[in-house]
Motif scaffolding. Sequence first.
Motif, PDB file in Angstrom:
ATOM      1  N   ASN A 109      -1.824  18.590  -4.490  1.00  0.00           N
ATOM      2  CA  ASN A 109      -1.597  17.152  -4.434  1.00  0.00           C
ATOM      3  C   ASN A 109      -0.448  16.737  -5.353  1.00  0.00           C
ATOM      4  OD1 ASN A 109      -2.362  14.740  -3.135  1.00  0.00           O
ATOM      5  ND2 ASN A 109      -3.294  14.031  -5.034  1.00  0.00           N
ATOM      6  N   ASP A 110      -0.269  17.456  -6.456  1.00  0.00           N
ATOM      7  CA  ASP A 110       0.862  17.163  -7.345  1.00  0.00           C
ATOM      8  C   ASP A 110       2.192  17.368  -6.616  1.00  0.00           C
ATOM      9  OD1 ASP A 110      -0.842  16.544  -9.452  1.00  0.00           O
ATOM     10  OD2 ASP A 110      -0.717  18.550 -10.336  1.00  0.00           O
ATOM     11  N   ILE A 111       2.273  18.423  -5.829  1.00  0.00           N
ATOM     12  CA  ILE A 111       3.503  18.674  -5.066  1.00  0.00           C
ATOM     13  C   ILE A 111       3.659  17.623  -3.978  1.00  0.00           C
ATOM     14  CG2 ILE A 111       4.657  20.293  -3.506  1.00  0.00           C
ATOM     15  CD1 ILE A 111       3.610  22.550  -5.310  1.00  0.00           C
ATOM     16  N   ARG A 112       2.567  17.221  -3.343  1.00  0.00           N
ATOM     17  CA  ARG A 112       2.650  16.140  -2.347  1.00  0.00           C
ATOM     18  C   ARG A 112       3.245  14.883  -2.986  1.00  0.00           C
ATOM     19  NH1 ARG A 112      -3.051  17.626  -1.418  1.00  0.00           N
ATOM     20  NH2 ARG A 112      -2.952  19.288   0.120  1.00  0.00           N
ATOM     21  N   THR A 113       2.780  14.568  -4.182  1.00  0.00           N
ATOM     22  CA  THR A 113       3.282  13.387  -4.892  1.00  0.00           C
ATOM     23  C   THR A 113       4.768  13.541  -5.200  1.00  0.00           C
ATOM     24  OG1 THR A 113       1.100  12.910  -5.812  1.00  0.00           O
ATOM     25  CG2 THR A 113       3.001  11.980  -6.973  1.00  0.00           C
ATOM     26  N   LEU A 114       5.180  14.726  -5.649  1.00  0.00           N
ATOM     27  CA  LEU A 114       6.594  14.963  -5.949  1.00  0.00           C
ATOM     28  C   LEU A 114       7.460  14.793  -4.705  1.00  0.00           C
ATOM     29  CD1 LEU A 114       6.377  18.102  -8.280  1.00  0.00           C
ATOM     30  CD2 LEU A 114       7.018  15.770  -8.950  1.00  0.00           C
ATOM     31  N   ILE A 115       6.986  15.280  -3.580  1.00  0.00           N
ATOM     32  CA  ILE A 115       7.745  15.142  -2.331  1.00  0.00           C
ATOM     33  C   ILE A 115       7.893  13.669  -1.971  1.00  0.00           C
ATOM     34  CG2 ILE A 115       7.725  15.599   0.163  1.00  0.00           C
ATOM     35  CD1 ILE A 115       6.284  18.285  -0.543  1.00  0.00           C
ATOM     36  N   GLY A 116       6.811  12.904  -2.105  1.00  0.00           N
ATOM     37  CA  GLY A 116       6.880  11.467  -1.829  1.00  0.00           C
ATOM     38  C   GLY A 116       7.876  10.768  -2.735  1.00  0.00           C
ATOM     39  N   LYS A 117       7.826  11.089  -4.027  1.00  0.00           N
ATOM     40  CA  LYS A 117       8.735  10.458  -4.991  1.00  0.00           C
ATOM     41  C   LYS A 117      10.190  10.875  -4.780  1.00  0.00           C
ATOM     42  CE  LYS A 117       5.392   9.604  -8.637  1.00  0.00           C
ATOM     43  NZ  LYS A 117       4.943   9.907 -10.005  1.00  0.00           N
ATOM     44  N   ALA A 118      10.402  12.058  -4.218  1.00  0.00           N
ATOM     45  CA  ALA A 118      11.765  12.549  -3.979  1.00  0.00           C
ATOM     46  C   ALA A 118      12.396  11.967  -2.719  1.00  0.00           C
ATOM     47  CB  ALA A 118      11.747  14.078  -3.884  1.00  0.00           C
ATOM     48  N   GLY A 119      11.636  11.176  -1.973  1.00  0.00           N
ATOM     49  CA  GLY A 119      12.163  10.604  -0.742  1.00  0.00           C
ATOM     50  C   GLY A 119      11.866  11.445   0.490  1.00  0.00           C
ATOM     51  N   GLY A 120      10.961  12.406   0.341  1.00  0.00           N
ATOM     52  CA  GLY A 120      10.650  13.302   1.444  1.00  0.00           C
ATOM     53  C   GLY A 120      10.015  12.617   2.642  1.00  0.00           C
ATOM     54  N   ILE A 121       9.201  11.612   2.389  1.00  0.00           N
ATOM     55  CA  ILE A 121       8.550  10.916   3.510  1.00  0.00           C
ATOM     56  C   ILE A 121       9.588  10.206   4.365  1.00  0.00           C
ATOM     57  CG2 ILE A 121       6.986   9.007   4.095  1.00  0.00           C
ATOM     58  CD1 ILE A 121       5.321   9.946   1.592  1.00  0.00           C
ATOM     59  N   ASP A 122      10.465   9.455   3.732  1.00  0.00           N
ATOM     60  CA  ASP A 122      11.513   8.765   4.493  1.00  0.00           C
ATOM     61  C   ASP A 122      12.416   9.757   5.223  1.00  0.00           C
ATOM     62  OD1 ASP A 122      10.676   6.201   3.823  1.00  0.00           O
ATOM     63  OD2 ASP A 122      11.961   6.104   2.048  1.00  0.00           O
ATOM     64  N   ALA A 123      12.714  10.885   4.573  1.00  0.00           N
ATOM     65  CA  ALA A 123      13.568  11.891   5.207  1.00  0.00           C
ATOM     66  C   ALA A 123      12.896  12.482   6.451  1.00  0.00           C
ATOM     67  CB  ALA A 123      13.917  13.000   4.208  1.00  0.00           C
ATOM     68  N   VAL A 124      11.595  12.722   6.368  1.00  0.00           N
ATOM     69  CA  VAL A 124      10.870  13.280   7.516  1.00  0.00           C
ATOM     70  C   VAL A 124      10.816  12.262   8.653  1.00  0.00           C
ATOM     71  CG1 VAL A 124       8.604  14.071   8.317  1.00  0.00           C
ATOM     72  CG2 VAL A 124       9.533  14.939   6.163  1.00  0.00           C
ATOM     73  N   VAL A 125      10.520  11.017   8.333  1.00  0.00           N
ATOM     74  CA  VAL A 125      10.449   9.978   9.373  1.00  0.00           C
ATOM     75  C   VAL A 125      11.819   9.792  10.019  1.00  0.00           C
ATOM     76  CG1 VAL A 125      10.039   7.514   9.799  1.00  0.00           C
ATOM     77  CG2 VAL A 125       8.426   8.835   8.400  1.00  0.00           C
ATOM     78  N   THR A 126      12.870   9.800   9.219  1.00  0.00           N
ATOM     79  CA  THR A 126      14.229   9.693   9.762  1.00  0.00           C
ATOM     80  C   THR A 126      14.531  10.864  10.694  1.00  0.00           C
ATOM     81  OG1 THR A 126      15.019   8.435   7.855  1.00  0.00           O
ATOM     82  CG2 THR A 126      16.692   9.588   9.157  1.00  0.00           C
ATOM     83  N   ALA A 127      14.126  12.059  10.297  1.00  0.00           N
ATOM     84  CA  ALA A 127      14.341  13.233  11.156  1.00  0.00           C
ATOM     85  C   ALA A 127      13.634  13.059  12.492  1.00  0.00           C
ATOM     86  CB  ALA A 127      13.845  14.497  10.451  1.00  0.00           C
ATOM     87  N   MET A 128      12.422  12.548  12.465  1.00  0.00           N
ATOM     88  CA  MET A 128      11.675  12.333  13.711  1.00  0.00           C
ATOM     89  C   MET A 128      12.379  11.323  14.605  1.00  0.00           C
ATOM     90  SD  MET A 128       7.754  12.272  12.347  1.00  0.00           S
ATOM     91  CE  MET A 128       7.011  12.439  13.981  1.00  0.00           C
TER      92      MET A 128
END
Length: 163
Positions: A109-128
């Motif tokens: 979960n710590d890594i999940r949080t880091l990915i979210g804070k790094a902008g990973g969620i927006d990057a994944v949604v943009t890729a989709m």
Amino acid sequence: EGSAGAQKVACEALRSLAYCNDDNRIAIARSGGIEAVVSAMQRHKDSAVVQESACGALHNLAHNDDNQIGIAKAGGIDAVVSAMQRHEDSTVVQEMACGALWKFASRSNDIRTLIGKAGGIDAVVTAMQRHNDSVVVQKWACGALRNLACHNDNNRIAIARAG
């Protein structure tokens, strides 16, 4: 240092060695392979082929739980998200990067949080959105979002907001 072409080949070699072989994953990590892959990504930010190969290598290395932590410590999360942002039009970079984030987010979960804070969620949604015709991007992006949402309320909210 190495040229982009040499770094691409080196990342591909590590990717192949790490595929379905935990002993190799451990040996690569102990030998500084994770840091070398992240360094190649940072030095060759504009090379889509380096980013693709490096994301693939990190994806395969992340099949070992300890390596997921090592990837995060080495700056691998930021490097993958940066590759996604810099190479938004490259389907293969998006495929490999979504696959890497999917695997990174699979355990901690710590890594999940880091990915979210790094902008990973927006990057994944943009890729989709940008690669809605790529089955692989869609599959790996959905897997990444599923793992990012698992036991993480802040990421769930961010995913809902991102679309």
